[in-house]
Design an enzyme around this catalytic site. Structure first.
Site, PDB file in Angstrom:
ATOM      1  CG  ASP A  90       7.796   1.825   3.810  1.00 30.16           C
ATOM      2  OD1 ASP A  90       8.652   1.079   4.338  1.00 30.16           O
ATOM      3  OD2 ASP A  90       7.057   2.564   4.477  1.00 30.16           O
ATOM      4  CB  SER A  91      12.507   3.497   0.887  1.00 30.88           C
ATOM      5  OG  SER A  91      11.964   4.759   1.232  1.00 30.88           O
ATOM      6  N   GLY A  92      11.417   3.341   4.069  1.00 26.80           N
ATOM      7  CA  GLY A  92      11.683   3.956   5.364  1.00 26.80           C
ATOM      8  C   GLY A  92      11.746   5.474   5.271  1.00 26.80           C
ATOM      9  N   GLY A  93      11.864   5.989   4.058  1.00 28.08           N
ATOM     10  CA  GLY A  93      12.017   7.430   3.870  1.00 28.08           C
ATOM     11  C   GLY A  93      10.834   8.226   4.392  1.00 28.08           C
ATOM     12  CG  ASP A 144      10.850   8.668  -1.760  1.00 29.55           C
ATOM     13  OD1 ASP A 144      10.991   7.965  -0.740  1.00 29.55           O
ATOM     14  OD2 ASP A 144       9.756   9.127  -2.115  1.00 29.55           O
ATOM     15  CD  GLN A 186       8.430  12.312  -3.715  1.00 32.16           C
ATOM     16  OE1 GLN A 186       7.621  13.246  -3.682  1.00 32.16           O
ATOM     17  NE2 GLN A 186       8.314  11.249  -2.913  1.00 32.16           N
ATOM     18  CG  ASP A 263       0.206   2.159   0.608  1.00 36.74           C
ATOM     19  OD1 ASP A 263       0.665   2.828  -0.335  1.00 36.74           O
ATOM     20  OD2 ASP A 263       0.311   2.507   1.788  1.00 36.74           O
ATOM     21  CB  CYS A 301     -20.552  -6.172   3.164  1.00 38.90           C
ATOM     22  SG  CYS A 301     -18.907  -6.855   3.435  1.00 38.90           S
ATOM     23  CB  CYS A 303     -16.811  -9.333   5.042  1.00 36.09           C
ATOM     24  SG  CYS A 303     -17.414  -8.407   6.472  1.00 36.09           S
ATOM     25  CB  CYS A 306     -21.378  -8.120   6.749  1.00 35.80           C
ATOM     26  SG  CYS A 306     -20.671  -6.465   6.850  1.00 35.80           S
ATOM     27  CG  HIS A 332     -17.114  -4.145   6.976  1.00 36.09           C
ATOM     28  ND1 HIS A 332     -17.974  -4.675   6.028  1.00 36.09           N
ATOM     29  CD2 HIS A 332     -17.060  -2.800   6.736  1.00 36.09           C
ATOM     30  CE1 HIS A 332     -18.434  -3.689   5.267  1.00 36.09           C
ATOM     31  NE2 HIS A 332     -17.898  -2.544   5.682  1.00 36.09           N
TER      32      HIS A 332
HETATM   33 ZN   LIG Z   1     -18.667  -6.643   5.709  1.00 34.65          ZN
END
Ligand SMILES: [Zn+2]
Length: 370
Positions: A90-93, A144, A186, A263, A301, A303, A306, A332
């Site tokens: 990211d830009s830090g903004g 931005d 924006q 994200d 799940c 994973c 799990c 998880h």
């Molecule tokens: Zn899981």
């Protein structure tokens, strides 16, 4: 080296491929947040095993510690961390604008005080580009101004206009060929400002566009309306990234409106607080009802957590403050997010995204797990 193509559509949802110097990324994609160059509580091996493709790192945190010079000297983020997949910075903004009271905004940029030691720093569009180029992520973001919500229309208007002027300066300052620079739209919840922001940024011809300033507290219908508007306005052949969003439900709403990249800190942050995202809703591992529960956190799940760990043991580790609890819970939650997006992609490829989204929202209305 770079490219993006849409492979299939289902309604307005898109399945695509984003090509980067560090691999091909199937979209829609979720990017785990690796603030300081590491996703909190998990290792590089865990991320490889989860088949994460791209990690987000924060310019603000890395410029303050260890500093971009050290990262650059060790081969950029890839050499420094050893992560074989793609990075986005990211830009830090967003972070410096969150430092209410510790910052001073001018047309030139933002002067702020470090949250670590109070030292003064300046971020400008040029400085953000310099740092991000030295960090060497595959994708960098324009610097931005993200206004707080709620703000007056005048304040949003001014921030939107400044975002365009800064985007132009970012574009002029960006020279790293093996890095894509995305512009950020924006305009808050104002349709005309969003429209103007997008058309001004489109004129600058970025290879991808992010949608900033959403999920900052505005009502959900406003977020959906802005996404629909931008879906119609942003070019079909370039990737779209909805910044900082959100819950699995919000992400599916974004996918349904043509967004490709997401994200959010929720899966990792909530894991450290003992909250799990599971099929059917949320589960708080602190709850006494799991004290002697032999079931895995989410029986649906696959994973590593799990497959190997009971709710009772996880609850015990979490309440005992064992570090391993954060690791197991984070694995998880990331798995849940990444699996949800992979399933969404499959649904788009087979032309049944709306049915998939309907099934997912019915899941969420099912019996509360808590
Ligand atoms: Zn899981």
């Amino acid at each position: 080296m770079f490219g993006f193509r849409v492979e299939a559509r289902s309604g307005r949802a898109r399945a695509g491929k984003l090509l980067t110097p560090h691999g091909e990324i199937p979209t829609p994609v979720f990017m785990p947040v690796g603030t300081a160059g590491a996703v909190k509580a998990v290792t590089r091996r865990d991320l490889v095993e989860l088949d994460a493709k791209i990690v987000l790192a924060n310019t603000y945190h890395l410029m303050l510690r260890p500093g971009e010079d050290i990262v650059a000297a060790l081969g950029g983020l890839h050499g420094f961390t050893g992560w074989p997949g793609a990075f986005l910075t990211d830009s830090g903004g967003y972070q410096v604008f969150s430092l209410e009271g510790l910052r001073e905004l001018t047309e030139e940029g933002v002067v702020f005080q470090s949250h670590l030691d109070g030292s003064r720093h300046q971020l400008t569009p040029e400085r953000s580009m310099q740092i991000q180029q030295r960090l060497g992520a595959d994708i960098a973001m324009a610097f931005d101004e993200c206004p707080a919500y709620p703000s007056t229309r005048e304040a949003v208007d001014a921030a939107t206009a400044r975002t365009t002027r800064w985007a132009r300066r970012c574009k002029d300052a960006h020279a790293r060929a093996e890095q894509w620079l995305f512009g950020i739209v924006q305009g808050g919840v104002h349709s005309d400002l969003r429209q103007r922001s997008a058309s001004e940024l489109l004129a600058l011809d970025f290879p991808g566009y992010a949608i900033g300033g959403l999920s900052v507290g505005e009502p959900k219908p406003d977020m959906r309306r802005v996404l629909e508007q931008l879906d119609a306005q942003l070019p079909e052949d370039k990737p779209r990234y909805l910044m900082g969003v959100g819950t699995p439900e919000d992400i599916l709403e974004g996918i349904a409106r043509g967004v490709d990249m997401f994200d959010c800190v929720l899966p990792t942050r909530n894991a450290r607080n003992g909250q799990l995202f599971v099929q059917g809703g949320r589960l708080s591992i602190r709850n006494a009802r799991y004290k002697s529960d032999p079931l895995p956190p989410d029986p649906a799940c696959g994973c590593r957590t799990c497959l190997t760990t009971s709710r009772a043991y996880l609850r015990h580790l979490h309440l005992s403050g064992e570090m391993g609890a954060a690791t197991l819970l984070t694995i998880h939650n990331l798995s849940h997010y990444l699996d949800t997006l992979r399933a969404a992609r499959q649904a788009i490829l087979s032309g049944r995204f709306e049915e998939f989204r309907g099934e997912k929202s019915r899941d969420l209305l099912g019996p509360a797990v808590s």
